[in-house]
Write a protein that holds these residues in place. Structure first.
Motif, PDB file in Angstrom:
ATOM      1  N   ARG A  27       6.345   1.327 -14.634  1.00 23.76           N
ATOM      2  CA  ARG A  27       6.511   2.108 -13.399  1.00 23.76           C
ATOM      3  C   ARG A  27       6.786   3.568 -13.744  1.00 23.76           C
TER       4      ARG A  27
ATOM      5  N   CYS B  68       7.430   2.118  -2.620  1.00 25.24           N
ATOM      6  CA  CYS B  68       6.055   2.454  -3.003  1.00 25.24           C
ATOM      7  C   CYS B  68       6.025   3.530  -4.087  1.00 25.24           C
TER       8      CYS B  68
ATOM      9  N   HIS C 222      10.181  -9.618  -1.943  1.00 23.39           N
ATOM     10  CA  HIS C 222      11.179  -9.345  -2.982  1.00 23.39           C
ATOM     11  C   HIS C 222      11.823 -10.674  -3.366  1.00 23.39           C
TER      12      HIS C 222
ATOM     13  N   ALA D  15      -2.932  -1.594  -4.222  1.00 24.10           N
ATOM     14  CA  ALA D  15      -1.823  -1.032  -3.450  1.00 24.10           C
ATOM     15  C   ALA D  15      -2.185   0.321  -2.858  1.00 24.10           C
ATOM     16  N   GLY D  16      -3.129   1.030  -3.498  1.00 27.61           N
ATOM     17  CA  GLY D  16      -3.335   2.419  -3.123  1.00 27.61           C
ATOM     18  C   GLY D  16      -4.533   2.727  -2.249  1.00 27.61           C
TER      19      GLY D  16
ATOM     20  N   ARG E 254      12.069  -0.836  -5.612  1.00 27.80           N
ATOM     21  CA  ARG E 254      10.671  -1.250  -5.568  1.00 27.80           C
ATOM     22  C   ARG E 254       9.881  -0.455  -4.538  1.00 27.80           C
TER      23      ARG E 254
ATOM     24  N   TRP F 282       8.621  -3.901 -16.442  1.00 25.66           N
ATOM     25  CA  TRP F 282       8.312  -3.296 -15.136  1.00 25.66           C
ATOM     26  C   TRP F 282       8.803  -1.842 -15.094  1.00 25.66           C
TER      27      TRP F 282
ATOM     28  N   GLY G 137       3.281   5.036  -4.938  1.00 27.59           N
ATOM     29  CA  GLY G 137       2.230   6.009  -4.643  1.00 27.59           C
ATOM     30  C   GLY G 137       2.539   6.880  -3.434  1.00 27.59           C
TER      31      GLY G 137
ATOM     32  N   ARG H  85      10.886  -9.743  -7.968  1.00 30.34           N
ATOM     33  CA  ARG H  85       9.756 -10.260  -7.184  1.00 30.34           C
ATOM     34  C   ARG H  85       9.602 -11.747  -7.483  1.00 30.34           C
TER      35      ARG H  85
ATOM     36  N   SER I 135       8.773   1.495   2.367  1.00 26.64           N
ATOM     37  CA  SER I 135       9.941   0.710   1.981  1.00 26.64           C
ATOM     38  C   SER I 135      10.977   1.625   1.328  1.00 26.64           C
TER      39      SER I 135
HETATM   40  C1  HEM Z   1       4.424  -0.816  -3.097  1.00 30.45           C
HETATM   41  C2  HEM Z   1       3.296   1.032   1.255  1.00 30.45           C
HETATM   42  C3  HEM Z   1      -0.034   3.901  -0.813  1.00 30.45           C
HETATM   43  C4  HEM Z   1       1.103   2.066  -5.153  1.00 30.45           C
HETATM   44  C5  HEM Z   1       4.366  -0.563  -1.750  1.00 30.45           C
HETATM   45  C6  HEM Z   1       5.181  -1.237  -0.768  1.00 30.45           C
HETATM   46  C7  HEM Z   1       4.872  -0.710   0.446  1.00 30.45           C
HETATM   47  C8  HEM Z   1       3.863   0.284   0.238  1.00 30.45           C
HETATM   48  C9  HEM Z   1       5.479  -1.099   1.795  1.00 30.45           C
HETATM   49  C10 HEM Z   1       6.173  -2.378  -1.045  1.00 30.45           C
HETATM   50  C11 HEM Z   1       7.523  -1.833  -1.424  1.00 30.45           C
HETATM   51  C12 HEM Z   1       8.536  -2.929  -1.597  1.00 30.45           C
HETATM   52  O1  HEM Z   1       8.243  -3.933  -2.227  1.00 30.45           O
HETATM   53  O2  HEM Z   1       9.652  -2.800  -1.077  1.00 30.45           O
HETATM   54  C13 HEM Z   1       2.272   1.942   1.068  1.00 30.45           C
HETATM   55  C14 HEM Z   1       1.627   2.682   2.135  1.00 30.45           C
HETATM   56  C15 HEM Z   1       0.686   3.485   1.554  1.00 30.45           C
HETATM   57  C16 HEM Z   1       0.743   3.253   0.120  1.00 30.45           C
HETATM   58  C17 HEM Z   1       1.973   2.543   3.612  1.00 30.45           C
HETATM   59  C18 HEM Z   1      -0.281   4.464   2.178  1.00 30.45           C
HETATM   60  C19 HEM Z   1      -0.211   4.946   3.372  1.00 30.45           C
HETATM   61  C20 HEM Z   1       0.020   3.702  -2.168  1.00 30.45           C
HETATM   62  C21 HEM Z   1      -0.744   4.430  -3.156  1.00 30.45           C
HETATM   63  C22 HEM Z   1      -0.434   3.886  -4.378  1.00 30.45           C
HETATM   64  C23 HEM Z   1       0.543   2.838  -4.157  1.00 30.45           C
HETATM   65  C24 HEM Z   1      -1.717   5.564  -2.850  1.00 30.45           C
HETATM   66  C25 HEM Z   1      -0.912   4.232  -5.762  1.00 30.45           C
HETATM   67  C26 HEM Z   1      -1.801   5.000  -6.128  1.00 30.45           C
HETATM   68  C27 HEM Z   1       2.096   1.124  -4.959  1.00 30.45           C
HETATM   69  C28 HEM Z   1       2.652   0.310  -6.028  1.00 30.45           C
HETATM   70  C29 HEM Z   1       3.628  -0.505  -5.445  1.00 30.45           C
HETATM   71  C30 HEM Z   1       3.616  -0.193  -4.026  1.00 30.45           C
HETATM   72  C31 HEM Z   1       2.244   0.340  -7.498  1.00 30.45           C
HETATM   73  C32 HEM Z   1       4.527  -1.530  -6.143  1.00 30.45           C
HETATM   74  C33 HEM Z   1       5.842  -0.865  -6.552  1.00 30.45           C
HETATM   75  C34 HEM Z   1       6.743  -1.782  -7.384  1.00 30.45           C
HETATM   76  O3  HEM Z   1       6.717  -2.989  -7.215  1.00 30.45           O
HETATM   77  O4  HEM Z   1       7.511  -1.246  -8.205  1.00 30.45           O
HETATM   78  N1  HEM Z   1       3.570   0.378  -1.113  1.00 30.45           N
HETATM   79  N2  HEM Z   1       1.706   2.305  -0.119  1.00 30.45           N
HETATM   80  N3  HEM Z   1       0.797   2.760  -2.810  1.00 30.45           N
HETATM   81  N4  HEM Z   1       2.690   0.800  -3.775  1.00 30.45           N
HETATM   82 FE1  HEM Z   1       2.272   1.626  -1.982  1.00 30.45          FE
END
Ligand code: HEM
Length: 474
Positions: A110, A420, A353, A282-283, A418, A106, A422, A79, A414
């Protein structure tokens, strides 16, 4: 030197870069995905931009995105550094998860977060029980609107934020609770501060953040939100008992107790507050926005709403709360929820990214340290994959026999390292909240209200413009 120069001659094409500002004028930062779609038509699936001095490469279309994130996963797993978050505590030793550099800390955070969320049978109730309980509170709050027009946004936000609260702090809040209202208010302010041109500019010209008073003025909402998280964590720590793990915070505190190795893996106080903020950021907005799109599409397509309700009545009935086990017997409802995510396109340009090493993609050279934008919107609406990319069409997820199918280009979360974290929780929430709401209510457009807009408002996520709805009890 000659070898490197030769490689650079294969750098992706892009619009002409101007002195100082680079190509920033080519991008509408209020609707970047729309600008990217235009640039994709001119320069192809892989094109380059320059944000002042920062090299940016934008990846478009399913094939390109899959090749980068799945086949060259590690090359694209880093990132970029985000200077605007420094003032709330993100720094060298503490980066949380979402914006953390790719590496040991990280990975450990994670892994820990994923397994803690997965094993959430740790308290008395499973995560599914907690979401089901919250869906009940949400329906009671919707009932108390007594069929009058209202904005669903606040109630859905409450419900989704409560799921994060119950995960992190082991308890939910009443929707009228003052602490809860303050938390949500501060959170919303902090999100609003991240959108638009100014944060982009401060990220690429971070020296501006050194001007006394600038970060405090521009990001006061974020600071207030983090201060409030500190208050909640400190309150939690007062009742902490290592023998009894109540929630995510307790599990993290226990990890911190493990000494030097744990410290080296990132388990320190600052990371506890940053991971907490990450889970909120994010969530919650992502999930609640998806649910708001879901209800909006039901208003616009009452015939689809009726078909979902017929399936709910057949498989679950009107009384018993829906469970995740029901999902396999409900192909139409599953297709509708997936189509809401595809067409709603809630995180259109994902999160940035950065290349972890020099790499090559479809013959283009992309050097280490290049910021990479994944245009998820161009995947979810890829004309070479979807039959009707720009229509709400649940049949994208149904085969000829009406069985649920998931095309590979369905990537709202995605893909790759990396992707999601969640996803499972989000799917659980979307299914339980959506089916419980439609089991209990039919959503209709109030008579005097204009037809809601189908285009979104972009601020990191793409959300519906405010609309009013009537919830008629079934
Ligand atoms: C990352 C979508 C719900 C936690 C992401 C990314 C997307 C995404 C597009 C970026 C991935 C990338 O960088 O390539 C969504 C959508 C959700 C959702 C559409 C619901 C409809 C949640 C929930 C949580 C969450 C409920 C946690 C409780 C995270 C975290 C990352 C992330 C921690 C960072 C992952 C990393 O960098 O290792 N999400 N998300 N997300 N999401 Fe979600």
């Amino acid at each position: 030197f000659m070898k490197r120069r030769k490689k650079w001659s294969h750098y992706p094409p892009g619009p002409v870069s101007l002195p100082f500002i680079g190509t920033m004028l080519y991008v509408d930062f209020c609707n970047p995905h729309l600008s990217f779609n235009q640039l994709q038509k001119k320069f192809g699936n892989i094109f380059s931009l320059q944000n002042c001095w920062t090299n940016v490469v934008v990846l478009n279309g399913y094939k390109t995105v899959k090749e980068a994130l799945v086949h060259r996963s590690e090359d694209f797993a880093d990132r970029p550094y985000v200077p605007i978050y420094e003032h709330v505590g993100y720094g060298n030793k503490s980066e949380g998860i979402v914006i953390a550099r790719y590496g040991h800390v990280w990975k450990e955070l994670r892994k820990f977060t994923l397994s803690t969320l997965r094993n959430f049978g740790m308290g008395k109730k499973s995560l599914e029980d907690r979401v089901t309980e919250e869906a009940g509170f949400l329906c009671s709050a919707v009932s108390s609107e007594k069929g009058c027009p209202f904005d669903l946004r606040f109630l859905v936000n409450n419900a989704v934020c409560n799921v994060i609260c119950t995960t992190i702090y082991g308890e939910r809040f009443d929707y009228g609770d003052d602490t809860f209202k303050k938390l949500l208010h501060l959170f919303e302010n902090s999100l609003n501060e991240e959108a638009g041109f100014l944060p982009q500019l401060l990220n690429v010209v971070p020296i501006l953040l050194r001007i006394p008073g600038v970060p405090q003025k521009v990001f006061q909402g974020q600071k207030a939100f983090m201060d409030f998280i500190d208050v909640l964590i400190n309150k939690h720590m007062e009742t902490w008992n290592p023998a009894y793990i109540r929630d995510f915070s307790d599990a993290f505190l226990k990890e911190m107790e493990k000494g030097k190795t744990a410290e080296e893996s990132g388990f320190n106080y600052n990371n506890l507050r940053l991971v907490t903020a990450d889970l909120f950021a994010a969530g919650s907005e992502t999930t609640s926005t998806t649910l708001r799109w879901a209800v909006l599409y039901m208003l616009l397509h009452p015939e689809i709403q009726s078909k979902v309700q017929a399936e709910i009545d057949k498989v679950i009935g009107r009384e018993r709360p829906p469970t995740m086990k029901d999902q396999v017997s409900m192909p139409y409802t599953s297709a509708v929820i997936h189509e809401v995510q595809r067409y709603g396109d809630v995180v259109p340009i994902g999160l940035p990214h950065m290349t972890y090493r020099d790499t090559e993609l479809q013959g283009f050279f992309i050097p280490k340290g290049t910021t990479i934008i994944i245009n998820l919107s161009s995947v979810l609406k890829d004309e070479t994959v979807w039959e009707k990319p720009n229509e709400f069409y649940p049949e994208h997820f149904l085969d000829a026999n009406g069985q649920f199918v998931k095309p590979e280009a369905f990537l709202p979360f995605s893909a790759g390292r990396r992707a999601c974290l969640g996803e499972q929780l989000a799917k659980l929430e979307l299914f339980i909240f959506f089916t419980t709401l439609l089991q209990k209510f039919t959503f209709v457009l109030p008579e005097d209200q204009p037809r809601p807009w189908e285009n979104g408002h972009f601020a990191l996520t793409s959300s519906p413009h405010p609309y009013l709805v009537q919830a008629v009890p079934r």
